[in-house]
Design an enzyme around this catalytic site. Structure first.
Site, mmCIF file in Angstrom:
data_model
loop_
_atom_site.group_PDB
_atom_site.id
_atom_site.type_symbol
_atom_site.label_atom_id
_atom_site.label_comp_id
_atom_site.label_asym_id
_atom_site.label_seq_id
_atom_site.Cartn_x
_atom_site.Cartn_y
_atom_site.Cartn_z
ATOM 1 N N CYS A 16 0.810 -1.222 0.000
ATOM 2 C CA CYS A 16 0.000 0.000 0.000
ATOM 3 C C CYS A 16 0.845 1.274 0.000
ATOM 4 O O CYS A 16 0.366 2.335 -0.408
ATOM 5 C CB CYS A 16 -0.939 0.017 1.210
ATOM 6 N N HIS A 60 -10.029 1.399 -1.870
ATOM 7 C CA HIS A 60 -8.600 1.209 -1.619
ATOM 8 C C HIS A 60 -7.961 0.466 -2.796
ATOM 9 O O HIS A 60 -8.024 -0.761 -2.871
ATOM 10 C CB HIS A 60 -8.440 0.409 -0.325
#
Length: 367
Positions: free
Chosen positions: A85, A325
């Site tokens: 991420c 996300h």
């Protein structure tokens, strides 16, 4: 740091299986990069390198494919990175490092992810005659210290006394702010496949939060960001060159990626946030804006509480809970968001994101 962002754009963030699901990585990325170059007035031939974060793809070098699709010169080799991420934000730190070292003057940096088109992962175990599917690779060498992300978010919430109600309140506020700022947000979005706005933002009510399926403990589908597809990129260039070309932008002041406790990865950005605030000699309470990743509401609240940031300046136009996300693109989305916010309001701002394995990246910017 010796660099400035002179343009920053992104696609809409679309939930997995949605409006962007038919597009591969270069199809998501090329229109964004072309829009960034048009915004800045920089010719594609002036670009020295592209750095693209990507975590779920099939490997190879997506950055090279993206560079060719975007019309960058054949001399641009492309560098693809995977720090989960953190990748999209780390791409900006690497761009600044290249520029600071004199190895480049103009770098396109960001991230892209197609959760919808991620390849199936298979591994051949010893003694097995057929490969077995698996969802994700290990992020630590210890199976008992490599937690599921939802379990880790719940453990973090318990450790800090953040209950489900507080998480749901944060999620509802994220959606509310995103809806209220939709016209402003749409200015940073490049319409791709007919999608020019973030489609997931909605009127989230307490009743809906109560009905949302629990994942584990206090973690529910209401206070967890959905898996998504998106691309986000910035044009980063040497400050002196930008000045010579008469270009203004947002200055990169300090950036850091650090490892932390892998058992509580959601709090990993805290050390990086504190390091860049110290490096920039900035009091967290005096930040004009902060873009903090909302993979889970608990994680965002933990980062705010542990660094004493004024929550009123955090994700003022909504966060990932109201968008989704897109893993390696998420940090770059934060950078685009912060660029937009600071370009409109000036001052100092901070972007921060966590990753599995106990990783955290933070970037301090100023306009």
């Amino acid at each position: 740091m010796s660099s400035v962002i002179v343009a920053a754009r992104r696609t809409a963030v679309a939930p997995r299986g949605g409006a962007l699901s038919a597009l591969n990585l270069h199809q998501l990325s090329a229109p964004v990069i072309q829009a960034c170059l048009a915004d800045s007035g920089i010719d594609a031939e002036q670009v020295d390198e592209i750095i693209a974060g990507n975590a779920l793809g099939a490997g190879g070098n997506p950055a090279r494919v993206i560079a060719l699709a975007a019309g960058l010169p054949e001399s641009v080799a492309g560098l693809s990175i995977d720090r989960q991420c953190c990748s999209g934000l780390d791409a900006l730190l690497l761009a600044d490092a290249l520029i600071g070292a004199g190895a480049a003057r103009i770098v396109v940096a960001g991230g892209v992810e197609s959760y919808s088109q991620r390849p199936q992962r298979l591994r051949l175990m010893p003694g097995s005659s057929a490969p077995e599917p698996y969802e994700q690779p290990p992020f630590t060498p210890w199976p008992d210290r490599d937690p599921d992300m939802a379990d880790a978010a719940d453990a973090l919430a318990v450790s800090l006394g953040i209950d489900a109600g507080e998480q749901d309140d944060w999620a509802m506020d994220s959606h509310r702010k995103a809806l209220a700022a939709s016209a402003f947000l749409n200015r940073e979005i490049v319409a791709v496949n007919g999608l020019g706005s973030d489609p997931f933002s909605r009127h989230l009510s307490p009743a809906l939060c109560r009905r949302a399926r629990r994942i584990t403990g206090s973690i529910s589908h209401a206070n967890t960001a959905v898996a998504a597809d998106a691309a986000a990129f910035c044009v980063v260039m040497a400050t002196s060159l930008a000045r010579d070309m008469g270009l203004s932008g947002v200055r990169l002041c300090a950036g850091r990626t650090l490892g932390a406790n892998p058992d509580l990865p959601g709090s990993a950005p805290v050390a990086a946030m504190q390091a860049v605030l110290q490096a920039g000699q900035v009091d967290a309470r005096h930040l004009r804006r902060a873009e903090i990743m909302e993979a889970y509401a608990a994680q965002a609240l933990a980062c705010i509480n542990l660094t004493n940031i004024d929550s009123s300046v955090v994700n003022v136009s909504g966060g990932a809970l109201a968008r989704g996300h897109p893993i390696a693109a998420s940090g770059a989305v934060l950078a685009v968001r912060l660029f937009s916010e600071l370009s409109a309001s000036s001052g100092q701002g901070l972007a921060a994101i966590a990753a599995a394995g106990g990783l955290g990246t933070a970037l301090l910017m100023e306009a």
